[in-house]
Design a protein around this motif. Structure first.
Motif, PDB file in Angstrom:
ATOM      1  N   VAL A   3      -0.053 -20.786  94.805  1.00 54.90           N
ATOM      2  CA  VAL A   3       0.410 -19.547  94.221  1.00 54.90           C
ATOM      3  C   VAL A   3      -0.637 -19.110  93.193  1.00 54.90           C
ATOM      4  CG1 VAL A   3       2.196 -18.454  92.829  1.00 54.90           C
ATOM      5  CG2 VAL A   3       2.823 -20.168  94.539  1.00 54.90           C
ATOM      6  N   LYS A   4      -1.050 -17.870  93.292  1.00 57.82           N
ATOM      7  CA  LYS A   4      -2.020 -17.334  92.347  1.00 57.82           C
ATOM      8  C   LYS A   4      -1.304 -16.305  91.460  1.00 57.82           C
ATOM      9  CE  LYS A   4      -6.641 -15.491  92.067  1.00 57.82           C
ATOM     10  NZ  LYS A   4      -7.816 -15.079  92.801  1.00 57.82           N
ATOM     11  N   ILE A   5      -1.360 -16.505  90.142  1.00 56.04           N
ATOM     12  CA  ILE A   5      -0.702 -15.604  89.198  1.00 56.04           C
ATOM     13  C   ILE A   5      -1.630 -14.427  88.932  1.00 56.04           C
ATOM     14  CG2 ILE A   5       0.224 -15.380  86.871  1.00 56.04           C
ATOM     15  CD1 ILE A   5       0.856 -18.391  87.017  1.00 56.04           C
ATOM     16  N   LYS A   6      -1.123 -13.231  89.201  1.00 56.00           N
ATOM     17  CA  LYS A   6      -1.916 -12.025  88.992  1.00 56.00           C
ATOM     18  C   LYS A   6      -1.777 -11.487  87.574  1.00 56.00           C
ATOM     19  CE  LYS A   6      -1.939 -10.512  93.772  1.00 56.00           C
ATOM     20  NZ  LYS A   6      -1.713  -9.403  94.684  1.00 56.00           N
ATOM     21  N   SER A   7      -0.601 -11.602  87.007  1.00 56.62           N
ATOM     22  CA  SER A   7      -0.398 -11.172  85.623  1.00 56.62           C
ATOM     23  C   SER A   7       0.758 -11.965  85.021  1.00 56.62           C
ATOM     24  CB  SER A   7      -0.116  -9.671  85.551  1.00 56.62           C
ATOM     25  OG  SER A   7       1.154  -9.390  86.105  1.00 56.62           O
ATOM     26  N   TRP A   8       0.761 -11.981  83.697  1.00 60.67           N
ATOM     27  CA  TRP A   8       1.788 -12.736  83.000  1.00 60.67           C
ATOM     28  C   TRP A   8       2.124 -12.014  81.703  1.00 60.67           C
ATOM     29  CZ3 TRP A   8       0.857 -18.121  80.412  1.00 60.67           C
ATOM     30  CH2 TRP A   8       2.065 -18.642  79.981  1.00 60.67           C
ATOM     31  N   THR A   9       3.387 -11.690  81.508  1.00 62.67           N
ATOM     32  CA  THR A   9       3.839 -10.995  80.316  1.00 62.67           C
ATOM     33  C   THR A   9       4.801 -11.899  79.566  1.00 62.67           C
ATOM     34  OG1 THR A   9       3.644  -8.894  81.459  1.00 62.67           O
ATOM     35  CG2 THR A   9       4.948  -8.915  79.439  1.00 62.67           C
ATOM     36  N   MET A  10       4.521 -12.089  78.286  1.00 64.58           N
ATOM     37  CA  MET A  10       5.393 -12.929  77.473  1.00 64.58           C
ATOM     38  C   MET A  10       6.224 -12.051  76.548  1.00 64.58           C
ATOM     39  SD  MET A  10       3.047 -16.178  76.412  1.00 64.58           S
ATOM     40  CE  MET A  10       4.359 -16.837  75.446  1.00 64.58           C
ATOM     41  N   ALA A  11       7.401 -12.506  76.230  1.00 66.87           N
ATOM     42  CA  ALA A  11       8.263 -11.822  75.266  1.00 66.87           C
ATOM     43  C   ALA A  11       8.846 -12.881  74.340  1.00 66.87           C
ATOM     44  CB  ALA A  11       9.366 -11.067  75.975  1.00 66.87           C
ATOM     45  N   ALA A  12       9.113 -12.489  73.105  1.00 68.87           N
ATOM     46  CA  ALA A  12       9.687 -13.424  72.144  1.00 68.87           C
ATOM     47  C   ALA A  12      10.721 -12.704  71.293  1.00 68.87           C
ATOM     48  CB  ALA A  12       8.584 -13.999  71.263  1.00 68.87           C
ATOM     49  N   TYR A  13      11.608 -13.461  70.704  1.00 70.60           N
ATOM     50  CA  TYR A  13      12.574 -12.922  69.763  1.00 70.60           C
ATOM     51  C   TYR A  13      12.869 -13.992  68.730  1.00 70.60           C
ATOM     52  CZ  TYR A  13      16.260 -15.667  71.950  1.00 70.60           C
ATOM     53  OH  TYR A  13      17.018 -16.701  72.421  1.00 70.60           O
ATOM     54  N   TRP A  14      13.443 -13.569  67.588  1.00 67.57           N
ATOM     55  CA  TRP A  14      13.825 -14.523  66.567  1.00 67.57           C
ATOM     56  C   TRP A  14      15.174 -14.140  66.004  1.00 67.57           C
ATOM     57  CZ3 TRP A  14      14.833 -13.058  61.589  1.00 67.57           C
ATOM     58  CH2 TRP A  14      14.408 -11.785  61.230  1.00 67.57           C
ATOM     59  N   THR A  15      15.860 -15.118  65.467  1.00 65.06           N
ATOM     60  CA  THR A  15      17.130 -14.896  64.801  1.00 65.06           C
ATOM     61  C   THR A  15      17.238 -15.864  63.630  1.00 65.06           C
ATOM     62  OG1 THR A  15      18.290 -16.502  66.180  1.00 65.06           O
ATOM     63  CG2 THR A  15      18.318 -14.219  66.934  1.00 65.06           C
ATOM     64  N   TRP A  16      18.140 -15.559  62.697  1.00 63.61           N
ATOM     65  CA  TRP A  16      18.437 -16.503  61.633  1.00 63.61           C
ATOM     66  C   TRP A  16      19.245 -17.638  62.229  1.00 63.61           C
ATOM     67  CZ3 TRP A  16      16.010 -15.974  57.202  1.00 63.61           C
ATOM     68  CH2 TRP A  16      15.607 -14.725  56.798  1.00 63.61           C
ATOM     69  N   ASP A  17      19.125 -18.829  61.669  1.00 65.11           N
ATOM     70  CA  ASP A  17      19.867 -19.975  62.162  1.00 65.11           C
ATOM     71  C   ASP A  17      21.347 -19.907  61.795  1.00 65.11           C
ATOM     72  OD1 ASP A  17      17.155 -22.324  61.598  1.00 65.11           O
ATOM     73  OD2 ASP A  17      17.658 -21.103  63.334  1.00 65.11           O
ATOM     74  N   VAL A  18      21.685 -19.150  60.778  1.00 67.88           N
ATOM     75  CA  VAL A  18      23.083 -19.020  60.367  1.00 67.88           C
ATOM     76  C   VAL A  18      23.509 -17.566  60.515  1.00 67.88           C
ATOM     77  CG1 VAL A  18      23.062 -20.960  58.779  1.00 67.88           C
ATOM     78  CG2 VAL A  18      22.400 -18.708  57.966  1.00 67.88           C
ATOM     79  N   LYS A  19      24.814 -17.359  60.489  1.00 67.58           N
ATOM     80  CA  LYS A  19      25.322 -15.997  60.627  1.00 67.58           C
ATOM     81  C   LYS A  19      24.855 -15.135  59.460  1.00 67.58           C
ATOM     82  CE  LYS A  19      29.561 -15.391  61.374  1.00 67.58           C
ATOM     83  NZ  LYS A  19      31.005 -15.410  61.322  1.00 67.58           N
ATOM     84  N   GLU A  20      24.489 -13.908  59.732  1.00 65.16           N
ATOM     85  CA  GLU A  20      24.017 -12.967  58.713  1.00 65.16           C
ATOM     86  C   GLU A  20      25.088 -12.727  57.653  1.00 65.16           C
ATOM     87  OE1 GLU A  20      22.897  -8.276  58.488  1.00 65.16           O
ATOM     88  OE2 GLU A  20      22.397  -9.357  60.310  1.00 65.16           O
ATOM     89  N   ASP A  21      26.349 -12.781  58.049  1.00 63.18           N
ATOM     90  CA  ASP A  21      27.440 -12.496  57.127  1.00 63.18           C
ATOM     91  C   ASP A  21      27.603 -13.564  56.049  1.00 63.18           C
ATOM     92  OD1 ASP A  21      27.893 -10.257  58.615  1.00 63.18           O
ATOM     93  OD2 ASP A  21      29.550 -11.118  59.739  1.00 63.18           O
ATOM     94  N   ASP A  22      26.990 -14.730  56.229  1.00 65.36           N
ATOM     95  CA  ASP A  22      27.139 -15.822  55.282  1.00 65.36           C
ATOM     96  C   ASP A  22      26.029 -15.864  54.241  1.00 65.36           C
ATOM     97  OD1 ASP A  22      28.250 -18.014  57.930  1.00 65.36           O
ATOM     98  OD2 ASP A  22      29.400 -16.697  56.623  1.00 65.36           O
ATOM     99  N   LEU A  23      25.087 -14.929  54.283  1.00 65.62           N
ATOM    100  CA  LEU A  23      23.938 -14.957  53.403  1.00 65.62           C
ATOM    101  C   LEU A  23      23.834 -13.709  52.544  1.00 65.62           C
ATOM    102  CD1 LEU A  23      21.187 -16.110  55.935  1.00 65.62           C
ATOM    103  CD2 LEU A  23      22.446 -17.522  54.336  1.00 65.62           C
ATOM    104  N   CYS A  24      23.330 -13.882  51.354  1.00 60.88           N
ATOM    105  CA  CYS A  24      23.000 -12.740  50.502  1.00 60.88           C
ATOM    106  C   CYS A  24      21.811 -12.029  51.144  1.00 60.88           C
ATOM    107  CB  CYS A  24      22.638 -13.234  49.099  1.00 60.88           C
ATOM    108  SG  CYS A  24      22.019 -11.954  47.997  1.00 60.88           S
TER     109      CYS A  24
END
Length: 88
Positions: A3-24
């Motif tokens: 198999v020969k790869i012609k193109s490759w697109t990466m995507a990333a995301y991030w989140t806080w480890d805890v719920k947003e509602d629990d932090l100042c």
């Protein structure tokens, strides 16, 4: 078969480890922990609610509002800050 790869697109995301509602939203410490200005949890660091329903440590929002650059707005939604109540 090879198999020969012609193109490759990466995507990333991030989140806080805890719920947003629990932090100042300013110092990113838990509500039941102390803010950076306090040495121990509960050192006169109550929680403050705004009319926009966002909650912050008292010392955090006081420092935020004292800043010359923010114009007295909520750090989360930039609406004019107005305190509803404080709880200890």
């Amino acid at each position: 078969m090879k198999v020969k790869i012609k193109s490759w697109t990466m995507a990333a995301y991030w989140t806080w480890d805890v719920k947003e509602d629990d932090l100042c939203g300013i110092c990113h410490n838990a509500y039941d922990a102390c803010c950076p200005q306090c040495s121990m949890p509960g050192d006169d660091c109550s929680l403050v609610w705004g009319q926009c329903s966002h909650v912050f440590h008292l010392h955090c929002i006081e420092q935020w509002l004292a800043s010359q650059t923010n114009g007295g707005t909520c750090p989360m939604d930039r609406k004019t800050w107005s305190t509803v109540s404080a709880a200890t």
